[in-house]
Scaffold this active site. Structure first.
Site, PDB file in Angstrom:
ATOM      1  N   HIS A 152       0.803  -1.226   0.000  1.00 36.75           N
ATOM      2  CA  HIS A 152       0.000   0.000   0.000  1.00 36.75           C
ATOM      3  C   HIS A 152       0.845   1.289   0.000  1.00 36.75           C
ATOM      4  CE1 HIS A 152       0.268  -0.490   4.349  1.00 36.75           C
ATOM      5  NE2 HIS A 152      -0.632  -1.418   4.390  1.00 36.75           N
ATOM      6  N   HIS A 156      -2.707  -9.247  15.927  1.00 37.69           N
ATOM      7  CA  HIS A 156      -2.987  -7.998  15.204  1.00 37.69           C
ATOM      8  C   HIS A 156      -4.022  -8.246  14.109  1.00 37.69           C
ATOM      9  CE1 HIS A 156      -2.460  -4.229  13.268  1.00 37.69           C
ATOM     10  NE2 HIS A 156      -1.409  -4.502  12.516  1.00 37.69           N
ATOM     11  N   GLU A 170      -4.690  -6.302  11.307  1.00 40.43           N
ATOM     12  CA  GLU A 170      -4.480  -5.883   9.913  1.00 40.43           C
ATOM     13  C   GLU A 170      -4.402  -7.120   9.003  1.00 40.43           C
ATOM     14  OE1 GLU A 170      -1.358  -2.988   9.288  1.00 40.43           O
ATOM     15  OE2 GLU A 170      -2.230  -2.415   7.358  1.00 40.43           O
ATOM     16  N   ASP A 180      -2.747  -8.409   6.600  1.00 38.40           N
ATOM     17  CA  ASP A 180      -1.567  -9.231   6.320  1.00 38.40           C
ATOM     18  C   ASP A 180      -1.285 -10.240   7.439  1.00 38.40           C
ATOM     19  OD1 ASP A 180      -1.080  -6.833   7.703  1.00 38.40           O
ATOM     20  OD2 ASP A 180       1.045  -6.821   7.209  1.00 38.40           O
ATOM     21  N   HIS A 239       0.980  -1.780  15.739  1.00 39.01           N
ATOM     22  CA  HIS A 239       0.859  -0.572  14.962  1.00 39.01           C
ATOM     23  C   HIS A 239      -0.586  -0.086  14.847  1.00 39.01           C
ATOM     24  CE1 HIS A 239       0.132  -0.580  10.328  1.00 39.01           C
ATOM     25  NE2 HIS A 239       0.380   0.656  10.595  1.00 39.01           N
ATOM     26  N   ASP A 269       4.177  -6.563  14.372  1.00 35.27           N
ATOM     27  CA  ASP A 269       4.781  -5.593  13.444  1.00 35.27           C
ATOM     28  C   ASP A 269       6.089  -4.987  13.969  1.00 35.27           C
ATOM     29  OD1 ASP A 269       3.171  -5.579  11.152  1.00 35.27           O
ATOM     30  OD2 ASP A 269       1.700  -4.249  12.062  1.00 35.27           O
ATOM     31  N   TYR A 304      11.307   0.422   7.480  1.00 36.46           N
ATOM     32  CA  TYR A 304      10.040  -0.047   8.051  1.00 36.46           C
ATOM     33  C   TYR A 304       9.627   0.841   9.222  1.00 36.46           C
ATOM     34  CZ  TYR A 304       6.847  -3.647   9.929  1.00 36.46           C
ATOM     35  OH  TYR A 304       5.763  -4.334  10.396  1.00 36.46           O
ATOM     36  N   HIS A 345       7.097  -9.681  10.108  1.00 38.15           N
ATOM     37  CA  HIS A 345       7.655  -9.487   8.763  1.00 38.15           C
ATOM     38  C   HIS A 345       9.182  -9.613   8.849  1.00 38.15           C
ATOM     39  CE1 HIS A 345       3.914  -7.843   7.091  1.00 38.15           C
ATOM     40  NE2 HIS A 345       3.852  -6.997   8.092  1.00 38.15           N
TER      41      HIS A 345
HETATM   42 FE1  FEO Z   1      -0.002  -3.581  10.831  1.00 35.74          FE
HETATM   43 FE2  FEO Z   1       2.039  -5.962   9.107  1.00 35.74          FE
HETATM   44  O1  FEO Z   1       0.457  -5.049   9.658  1.00 35.74           O
END
Ligand code: FEO
Length: 397
Positions: A23, A77, A79, A81, A143, A162, A190, A224
Site C-alpha cells: 500500500h 494484530h 491488519e 496481512d 501498529h 509488526d 520499516y 515481517h
Molecule cells: Fe499492521 Fe504488518 O500489519
C-alpha cells in the site's frame, strides 16, 4: 516450508517474493508474513497470513500437525496481512480457541463478520501450553489499537508482531544468516514509514518491556522479515535511538522540477551545505519513491522542500509527498522551502511551508524563490542560503 526455529517451535509463515508495493511502500526485496507454531502439550499458532496465501499456509502447518489438533489461534494484530487467513483456518482448526487483545476482539468481529467465540486477553494474562507458557502484552498503536505481543517462557522469545519487522524476503530466516546491514536498512525503512509517528508510544512500550516487566529477550520473532536471534540487543537499541527522535548533522533536499529551475536551485543549495561540511542528500520526487525518502527523513535534522509553482499552487508530486510526510511527524528540527515561479510569486513555496508547519517541525526558515530561470546571482544566493542552513544544523543537536 516450515522451519524449526528452536525445539518444538516452527516458522510456518509465507514468503511473498514478488511483493513490490505494500500500500504505497516500495518493497524491492519482497516481504514475509510470519506465523509461528508452538507444539507442546497444547498447540498454539501465533498470527496468520495474507488471504491469497492461505492454501500454502495450511500446507506449511499440516507438515507439522493436522489443523484440528491446534488448541489456540493467537492473533496479535487485526491488519489483513496478519489476519485474513483466519477465516479459513478457523474453520479447519475447529477445536481451537481464538485469542486476541481486548481491543482486537470487536475489530475481528467487525472486520470478518463471523460468529467467532473470541477470548480477549489483557496485559499479564498467561496461557500454559505444557512445558511452555505464553504471556500476553497488548501494545496499542504498534501498529494499530489492537496490537499485541506474545512472550514465550522459558525460551524468552518475544513474538512482537509488526514491531522490529522488516519488509524483506529471505530463504534464510535468521538475522545472522543474512547481511546485517541490509536487514538493518530495511528495519530502518520499516520503522520510518510505519511507526515513526508513534515514537512516544514505542518508547513507553520499550520501557515497559525492558524496565517495568524486565522481560529478558533472547529472540524476537516479528511478523515481517527475519528473526532476531544474534542481534536482538542491536535492534532494540536502534528502536530506542529512533524513538528518541535523534537526528544527525544531515540536510535532505527533496524537490521536483518542471524546467530544471528548481533543480538548479537545489544543486546550488547543496553546494552551500557541502562547503560547511554538513552531509546532504538530494532526491527528485519523480525519480525516487516516497517511502525511500522517508527512510532518510528518519535521522535528518533539516528538510528543504523544492517545488515549482504550477497553477498558482504546489507541484503535485511535492504536495503528495508532504501529505505523507506530515502524517509521519518527522523528527527534523528545521525546515524550509524553495522553488521557481513564473508569473505568480506566491504559490508552490507558500503551500509547501504551510504543510511543513502542519508537520510540526519546530523552526521554519525563511524560504528562497526565483522567477523563471535562476541567474548566477540568484544561484549564489541559493548557495549562501544552504550554507546558513548548514551552520544552523551544526548548532543544533
Ligand atoms: Fe499492521 Fe504488518 O500489519
Amino acid at each position: 516450508m516450515p522451519i524449526e526455529i528452536i525445539d518444538g517451535i516452527y516458522y510456518v509463515g509465507i514468503h511473498d517474493w514478488n511483493l513490490r508495493n505494500f500500500h504505497g511502500y516500495s518493497t524491492y526485496r519482497g516481504s514475509t508474513y510470519n506465523s509461528y507454531l508452538i507444539v507442546d502439550d497444547k498447540i498454539a499458532l501465533i498470527d496468520q497470513v495474507k488471504g491469497p496465501f492461505t492454501e500454502e499456509f495450511i500446507k506449511n502447518i499440516e507438515e507439522i500437525v493436522p489443523l484440528d489438533k491446534i488448541d489456540y489461534l493467537i492473533c496479535n494484530h487485526l491488519e489483513g496481512d496478519h489476519s485474513q487467513s483466519l477465516v479459513k483456518i478457523s474453520e479447519l482448526a475447529k477445536n481451537a480457541q481464538i485469542i486476541t487483545s481486548e481491543r482486537g476482539k470487536p475489530g475481528f468481529l467487525k472486520m470478518y463478520k463471523k460468529d467467532w467465540d473470541i477470548k480477549p486477553v489483557k496485559e499479564g494474562d498467561e496461557l500454559n501450553l505444557g512445558k511452555r507458557k505464553l504471556k500476553f502484552l497488548p501494545v496499542p498503536m504498534i501498529h494499530w489499537p489492537d496490537s499485541m505481543m506474545t512472550y514465550c517462557l522459558p525460551d524468552k522469545i518475544l513474538f512482537s508482531n509488526d514491531a522490529f519487522g522488516q519488509h524483506i524476503c529471505r530463504s534464510k530466516i535468521f538475522d545472522d544468516e543474512n547481511d546485517l546491514n541490509k536487514i538493518l536498512d530495511e528495519a530502518k525503512k520499516y520503522y520510518a514509514n510505519i511507526v515513526m509517528h508513534l515514537s512516544g508510544i514505542i518508547l513507553r512500550a520499550l520501557k515497559k518491556i525492558t524496565e517495568d516487566l524486565k522481560l529478558e529477550i533472547k529472540m524476537i520473532c516479528p511478523s515481517h522479515g527475519v528473526i532476531w536471534r544474534s542481534h536482538t540487543l542491536k535492534i532494540i537499541e536502534k528502536y530506542l535511538y529512533w524513538s528518541n527522535r535523534n537526528t544527525e548533522e544531515k540536510v535532505l533536499i527533496i524537490y521536483d522540477t518542471m524546467w530544471h529551475s528548481t533543480e538548479k536551485m537545489a544543486m546550488a543549495i547543496a553546494e552551500g551545505i557541502i562547503t560547511e561540511g554538513v552531509e546532504t542528500r538530494i532526491y527528485n520526487l519523480t525519480l525516487t519513491d516516497n517511502s525511500d525518502i522517508i527512510k532518510e527523513v528518519l535521522d535528518s535534522r533539516a528538510l528543504l522542500i523544492g517545488t515549482p509553482t504550477i497553477n498558482n499552487g504546489i507541484f503535485p508530486t511535492v504536495g503528495g509527498f508532504l501529505t505523507y510526510l506530515k502524517g509521519l511527524k518527522p523528527p527534523a528540527k528545521i525546515a524550509s522551502a524553495f522553488g521557481s515561479y513564473g508569473w505568480s510569486p506566491k504559490g508552490g513555496v507558500e503551500a509547501a511551508l504551510e504543510e511543513l508547519k502542519e508537520a510540526k517541525i519546530p523552526e521554519i526558515i525563511e524560504p528562497i524563490k526565483c522567477q523563471f530561470t535562476p541567474d548566477p546571482e540568484e544561484l549564489e544566493a541559493c548557495k549562501e542560503w544552504g550554507k546558513n542552513i548548514a551552520i544552523k544544523v551544526k548548532s543544533l543537536s
